[in-house]
Design an enzyme around this catalytic site. Structure first.
Site, short mmCIF file in Angstrom:
data_model
loop_
_atom_site.label_atom_id
_atom_site.label_comp_id
_atom_site.label_asym_id
_atom_site.label_seq_id
_atom_site.Cartn_x
_atom_site.Cartn_y
_atom_site.Cartn_z
N GLY A 1 -4.61 32.04 29.50
CA GLY A 1 -4.72 32.42 30.91
C GLY A 1 -5.11 31.30 31.85
O GLY A 1 -5.37 31.55 33.03
N CYS B 1 -9.00 18.53 41.90
CA CYS B 1 -9.32 17.13 42.23
C CYS B 1 -9.36 16.97 43.75
O CYS B 1 -10.25 16.29 44.29
CB CYS B 1 -8.30 16.17 41.64
SG CYS B 1 -8.55 15.82 39.88
N HIS C 1 -12.77 24.30 34.39
CA HIS C 1 -13.60 25.13 35.29
C HIS C 1 -14.09 26.37 34.55
O HIS C 1 -13.45 26.84 33.61
CB HIS C 1 -12.82 25.52 36.55
CG HIS C 1 -11.58 26.31 36.25
ND1 HIS C 1 -10.40 25.72 35.85
CD2 HIS C 1 -11.33 27.65 36.28
CE1 HIS C 1 -9.49 26.66 35.65
NE2 HIS C 1 -10.04 27.84 35.89
N ASN D 1 -11.02 29.98 30.65
CA ASN D 1 -9.71 30.06 30.03
C ASN D 1 -9.29 28.65 29.61
O ASN D 1 -9.35 27.72 30.42
CB ASN D 1 -8.70 30.64 31.03
CG ASN D 1 -9.14 32.01 31.54
OD1 ASN D 1 -9.64 32.83 30.79
ND2 ASN D 1 -8.96 32.25 32.83
N HIS E 1 -7.51 21.95 35.27
CA HIS E 1 -8.68 21.09 35.53
C HIS E 1 -9.88 21.95 35.14
O HIS E 1 -10.04 23.07 35.67
CB HIS E 1 -8.69 20.69 37.02
CG HIS E 1 -9.87 19.88 37.46
ND1 HIS E 1 -9.75 18.75 38.25
CD2 HIS E 1 -11.20 20.04 37.25
CE1 HIS E 1 -10.95 18.25 38.51
NE2 HIS E 1 -11.85 19.02 37.90
N ASP F 1 -14.29 31.25 44.48
CA ASP F 1 -12.88 31.41 44.09
C ASP F 1 -12.11 31.96 45.28
O ASP F 1 -12.58 32.84 46.00
CB ASP F 1 -12.78 32.37 42.89
CG ASP F 1 -11.41 32.30 42.23
OD1 ASP F 1 -11.35 31.88 41.07
OD2 ASP F 1 -10.41 32.68 42.87
#
Ligand code: 5GP
Ligand code: ZN
Length: 118
Positions: free
Chosen positions: A94, A8, A101, A88, A99, A31
């Site tokens: 995992g 967020c 993704h 996941n 949030h 990432d």
């Protein structure tokens, strides 16, 4: 916006990232700990927890994001020939960031990554 949610904060630009893609309901950014070169995350703008929480009507936009990100990646690196999408759902599977993704993992020939389901 959920308090103390890292994604967020990224979506709301409280934490700066290099956005690589955006549509009405999703953004994508690299990432922080890439598992493979070009590993990025497709993240819902709203704080949904995982797939079960996301309205099915956003499916079109999610697929659109996946296609656009693949096109962008191939433009910048011609050695990319495919991709994996990994998601996941819940900690037992995992999920660490709660949030919604999707991991976008660009794939190159002989990149040595093994994501095959046994
Ligand atoms: P999952 O919840 O599917 O296990 O993965 C969460 C992913 O988010 C991990 O691959 C992790 O490296 C990534 N991540 C966690 N915190 C941040 C952050 O602050 N910025 C970015 N860009 N990625 C993050
Ligand atoms: Zn959130």
């Amino acid at each position: 916006m959920e308090e103390n949610c890292i994604f967020c904060k990224i979506v709301n630009k409280e934490i700066p990232v290099k956005m690589i893609y955006e549509n009405d309901n999703f953004v994508a950014f690299p990432d922080v700990a890439p598992q493979i070169k070009g590993h990025c995350l497709i993240v819902s703008k709203k704080h949904f927890v995982n797939s079960l929480d996301i309205p099915a009507t956003l499916g079109n936009e999610l697929i659109g994001a996946i296609k656009s990100i693949f096109e962008l990646k191939v433009k910048e690196d011609k050695s990319i020939e495919g991709f994996n999408i990994v998601q996941n759902n819940f900690p037992v599977a995992g999920q660490i960031v709660m949030h919604a993704h999707w991991h976008f993992l660009p794939r190159r020939k002989d990149d040595g990554k093994h994501l095959r389901l046994e």
